[in-house]
Design an enzyme around this catalytic site. Structure first.
Site, PDB file in Angstrom:
ATOM      1  CB  ILE A  37      15.328   0.727   3.525  1.00  0.00           C
ATOM      2  CG1 ILE A  37      16.240   1.883   3.091  1.00  0.00           C
ATOM      3  CG2 ILE A  37      14.502   0.215   2.348  1.00  0.00           C
ATOM      4  CD1 ILE A  37      17.323   1.480   2.101  1.00  0.00           C
ATOM      5  CE1 TYR A  45       0.131  -4.159  -3.281  1.00  0.00           C
ATOM      6  CE2 TYR A  45      -0.587  -3.458  -5.452  1.00  0.00           C
ATOM      7  CZ  TYR A  45       0.406  -3.568  -4.503  1.00  0.00           C
ATOM      8  OH  TYR A  45       1.667  -3.091  -4.772  1.00  0.00           O
TER       9      TYR A  45
END
Length: 273
Positions: free
Chosen positions: A8, A147
């Site tokens: 992760i 973004y």
């Protein structure tokens, strides 16, 4: 069956931290990565409180050498969770192209670097890739141009990769949260004098910020998102797209049925009016 391993990214806080702890609680061997392991304190404390352990390693998603070094040390990998990312607020006329490139490096190319390095291991294990995107990867939002561009790119890339990866036994999913109560919002890099710097866009930015504060007042918790991530890790046939809340499903649903774009433009236009 031997314990499965998940790597992760971006586990120092927020969704990544919560997912690392929840996956460990579910029996996964967790390799929890972050750019600066000096910031691992919160993760390690949460893991200790939950009675689990995680293997913390350095991984800077924007540095291919760091990615290769981290993945090279693995003998087996059953799942990858691309979570590392950074928010950014700004608008084209008032920021540099380099600012935009930086956003793309973290949120798009970072995902590509890690996924590319992980694919041989995932093919061997018939594993899976889960990538945290955003409803901002479905609907473009005011002052989130860079973004949203990065998240749109991630969505398109993963949607295109999914059928190809499936031929090699690897499943690909994107996870799209809406507002999440985490440090992500505080990391968007908005300067204290942002309204002054916004020039002619100051009224629109002020309206947007007011609206966003209201949205995050009712945000989903990282733990709630993490619980859904763990379900995806265990699912026999994980869905390609997972929206993590009713608010996210309603918001993204407006785009998915808006064939000419007018409904979305009307909606987001109210945010800056």
């Amino acid at each position: 069956m031997s314990t499965k391993t998940v790597l992760i990214t971006g586990t120092s806080s927020g969704i990544g931290l919560a997912t690392a702890v929840a996956a460990a609680q579910s029996g996964w061997q967790v390799i929890a990565t972050m750019r600066d392991t000096a910031k691992a304190g919160a993760l390690l404390a949460a893991a200790e409180a939950a009675g689990v352990t995680v293997d913390v390693r350095t991984l800077d998603v924007t540095d291919p050498a760091s990615v290769e070094a981290c993945l090279a040390g693995l003998d087996r990998l059953d799942a990858l969770v691309n979570n590392a990312g950074a928010g950014h607020l700004g608008t084209l006329e008032r920021e540099s192209v380099e600012d935009v490139r930086t956003v793309m490096e973290v949120n798009f190319f970072g995902v590509l670097h890690v996924t590319k390095a992980a694919m041989p291991l995932l093919r061997a294990s018939k594993g899976r890739v889960l990538t945290v995107t955003s409803v901002g990867g479905v609907i473009g939002q005011p002052f989130n141009e860079a973004y949203c561009a990065a998240k749109f790119a991630v969505e398109g890339f993963m949607e295109s990769l999914a059928p190809v990866a499936a031929t090699a036994g690897v499943s690909v999913s994107v996870v799209e949260p809406g507002a999440v109560a985490s440090e992500f919002v505080s990391n968007v890099g908005l300067a204290d004098n942002a309204l002054e710097q916004a020039g002619p866009y100051a009224p629109a930015l002020s309206a947007y910020l007011d609206r966003t504060r209201g949205a995050f007042a009712h945000a989903q918790t990282p733990q709630d998102v993490a619980a859904q991530m763990v379900e995806l890790l265990a699912a026999e046939r994980p869905a390609f797209r997972v929206l993590t809340s009713d608010a996210a499903r309603a918001f993204a649903g407006a785009k998915l049925k808006d064939l000419d774009g007018s409904a979305v433009q009307t909606l987001t236009g109210t945010w800056v009016a």
